[in-house]
Design a protein around this motif. Structure first.
Motif, PDB file in Angstrom:
ATOM      1  N   ALA A 145       0.849  -1.198   0.000  1.00 52.37           N
ATOM      2  CA  ALA A 145       0.000   0.000   0.000  1.00 52.37           C
ATOM      3  C   ALA A 145       0.884   1.248   0.000  1.00 52.37           C
ATOM      4  CB  ALA A 145      -0.908  -0.018   1.219  1.00 52.37           C
ATOM      5  N   ALA A 146       1.970   1.214   0.780  1.00 55.23           N
ATOM      6  CA  ALA A 146       2.883   2.365   0.853  1.00 55.23           C
ATOM      7  C   ALA A 146       3.559   2.595  -0.495  1.00 55.23           C
ATOM      8  CB  ALA A 146       3.924   2.135   1.936  1.00 55.23           C
ATOM      9  N   ARG A 147       3.733   1.534  -1.260  1.00 57.71           N
ATOM     10  CA  ARG A 147       4.360   1.658  -2.589  1.00 57.71           C
ATOM     11  C   ARG A 147       3.358   2.008  -3.670  1.00 57.71           C
ATOM     12  NH1 ARG A 147       8.179  -2.785  -1.622  1.00 57.71           N
ATOM     13  NH2 ARG A 147      10.032  -1.578  -1.141  1.00 57.71           N
ATOM     14  N   LYS A 148       2.137   2.255  -3.272  1.00 57.17           N
ATOM     15  CA  LYS A 148       1.053   2.594  -4.189  1.00 57.17           C
ATOM     16  C   LYS A 148       0.722   1.438  -5.139  1.00 57.17           C
ATOM     17  CE  LYS A 148       1.139   7.373  -3.387  1.00 57.17           C
ATOM     18  NZ  LYS A 148       1.406   7.154  -1.973  1.00 57.17           N
ATOM     19  N   THR A 149       0.985   0.198  -4.669  1.00 60.07           N
ATOM     20  CA  THR A 149       0.563  -0.975  -5.444  1.00 60.07           C
ATOM     21  C   THR A 149      -0.238  -1.872  -4.490  1.00 60.07           C
ATOM     22  OG1 THR A 149       2.686  -2.030  -4.914  1.00 60.07           O
ATOM     23  CG2 THR A 149       2.496  -1.018  -7.091  1.00 60.07           C
ATOM     24  N   PRO A 150      -1.396  -1.343  -3.983  1.00 55.06           N
ATOM     25  CA  PRO A 150      -2.126  -2.090  -2.965  1.00 55.06           C
ATOM     26  C   PRO A 150      -2.657  -3.415  -3.491  1.00 55.06           C
ATOM     27  CG  PRO A 150      -3.425  -0.223  -3.715  1.00 55.06           C
ATOM     28  CD  PRO A 150      -2.084  -0.102  -4.371  1.00 55.06           C
ATOM     29  N   ALA A 151      -2.804  -4.381  -2.570  1.00 54.69           N
ATOM     30  CA  ALA A 151      -3.379  -5.673  -2.939  1.00 54.69           C
ATOM     31  C   ALA A 151      -4.243  -6.136  -1.784  1.00 54.69           C
ATOM     32  CB  ALA A 151      -2.256  -6.675  -3.194  1.00 54.69           C
ATOM     33  N   GLU A 152      -5.195  -7.020  -2.054  1.00 54.74           N
ATOM     34  CA  GLU A 152      -6.048  -7.569  -0.998  1.00 54.74           C
ATOM     35  C   GLU A 152      -5.198  -8.447  -0.077  1.00 54.74           C
ATOM     36  OE1 GLU A 152      -9.187  -6.923  -0.452  1.00 54.74           O
ATOM     37  OE2 GLU A 152      -9.414  -5.675  -2.242  1.00 54.74           O
ATOM     38  N   TYR A 153      -5.510  -8.382   1.239  1.00 55.50           N
ATOM     39  CA  TYR A 153      -4.757  -9.191   2.211  1.00 55.50           C
ATOM     40  C   TYR A 153      -4.810 -10.674   1.844  1.00 55.50           C
ATOM     41  CZ  TYR A 153      -3.428 -11.518   6.543  1.00 55.50           C
ATOM     42  OH  TYR A 153      -2.822 -12.341   7.459  1.00 55.50           O
ATOM     43  N   CYS A 154      -6.001 -11.148   1.417  1.00 51.48           N
ATOM     44  CA  CYS A 154      -6.128 -12.594   1.129  1.00 51.48           C
ATOM     45  C   CYS A 154      -5.223 -12.987  -0.050  1.00 51.48           C
ATOM     46  CB  CYS A 154      -7.579 -12.982   0.885  1.00 51.48           C
ATOM     47  SG  CYS A 154      -8.344 -12.093  -0.447  1.00 51.48           S
ATOM     48  N   GLU A 155      -5.045 -12.065  -0.991  1.00 50.74           N
ATOM     49  CA  GLU A 155      -4.149 -12.371  -2.126  1.00 50.74           C
ATOM     50  C   GLU A 155      -2.694 -12.387  -1.648  1.00 50.74           C
ATOM     51  OE1 GLU A 155      -4.710  -9.466  -5.211  1.00 50.74           O
ATOM     52  OE2 GLU A 155      -6.861  -9.902  -5.306  1.00 50.74           O
ATOM     53  N   VAL A 156      -2.363 -11.436  -0.760  1.00 48.07           N
ATOM     54  CA  VAL A 156      -0.980 -11.325  -0.277  1.00 48.07           C
ATOM     55  C   VAL A 156      -0.590 -12.586   0.496  1.00 48.07           C
ATOM     56  CG1 VAL A 156       0.620  -9.981   1.137  1.00 48.07           C
ATOM     57  CG2 VAL A 156      -1.133  -8.809  -0.176  1.00 48.07           C
ATOM     58  N   ILE A 157      -1.472 -13.058   1.363  1.00 48.36           N
ATOM     59  CA  ILE A 157      -1.112 -14.241   2.167  1.00 48.36           C
ATOM     60  C   ILE A 157      -1.061 -15.495   1.286  1.00 48.36           C
ATOM     61  CG2 ILE A 157      -3.458 -14.786   3.051  1.00 48.36           C
ATOM     62  CD1 ILE A 157      -1.813 -15.425   5.748  1.00 48.36           C
TER      63      ILE A 157
END
Ligand code: CDP
Length: 212
Positions: A145-157
């Motif tokens: 999110a800080a890098r301006k490339t946010p992703a859903e938590y479920c996708e990240v895990i």
């Protein structure tokens, strides 16, 4: 002094390695950037990520100084890096550069997946940094999110678990602690506390104490 810091994605190994390098006045190599560089160029060149010949060719010609490192830090590049990192020709092409870096006069700090097992098995101090998958996903989620490339938590895990499995399960240089590595679980530690714990581990043999 050679210090190796290995561990899975978003365990905090990169931040710790950087801080340790600064603290001890040693040069630092983030070996993941090498695999990310190869992955990035494979994507740019529209190569299939299992094209071993193309990946090895790219690895042999890799020059990290030509990259803006931020462009290598995206999740897509991390995923590509993890795929090309399982190709033996890629690892072979990147071996000498990493070994030379580790063996420079005065020593160095290296972080990655196999720096304590393959690159510098003779390192003075080996850390293996872990954290629970949930905590690592939480950190990566904030970082993206800080890098301006946010992703859903479920996708990240899901991505973290997939990468853990691939990195640990591959036959060449799998992610695993060296037999003489000290485990550092950062699940409950913030950056400062993890850094203090890492310094204590580095200092333990010098102080003649048993490592924690
Ligand atoms: O920062 P993060 O842990 O997500 O990734 P990284 O350290 O930049 O590494 C990206 C990928 O490169 C990993 O998933 C590994 O597959 C690969 N890698 C490796 O195989 N060996 C290393 N010494 C460093 C990275």
């Amino acid at each position: 002094m050679i210090i190796t810091v290995d561990g899975p994605a978003a365990s905090g190994k990169g931040t710790l390695a950087k801080r340790l390098a600064k603290h001890y006045g040693l040069p630092h190599l983030d070996t993941g950037l090498l695999y990310r560089g190869v992955g990035y160029l494979m994507l740019q060149g529209n190569h299939a990520l299992d094209d071993a010949a193309a990946a090895a060719r790219i690895a042999r010609a890799l020059d990290l100084s030509k990259f803006d490192h931020e462009t290598l830090r995206t999740d897509a590049v991390g995923e590509a890096a993890s795929l090309v990192a399982a190709i033996p020709g890629v690892r072979a092409a990147l071996l000498k550069l990493q070994q030379d870096f580790a063996r420079q006069p005065g020593g160095a700090v290296l972080d990655g997946r196999d720096t304590g097992t393959v690159i510098a098995p003779d390192a003075d101090v080996k850390l293996f940094v872990t954290a629970s998958p949930e905590e690592r996903a939480r950190r990566r989620h904030i970082e993206l999110a800080a890098r301006k490339t946010p992703a859903e938590y479920c996708e990240v895990i899901a991505d973290i678990k997939k990468r853990d499995e691939r990195d640990s399960g591959r036959s060449i240089a799998p992610l695993k602690p060296a037999s003489d590595a000290v485990l550092l679980d950062t699940t409950q530690l913030d950056i400062e506390a993890a850094f203090r714990a890492a310094v204590a581990i580095v200092e333990a043999p010098r102080a003649g104490r048993t490592r924690p």
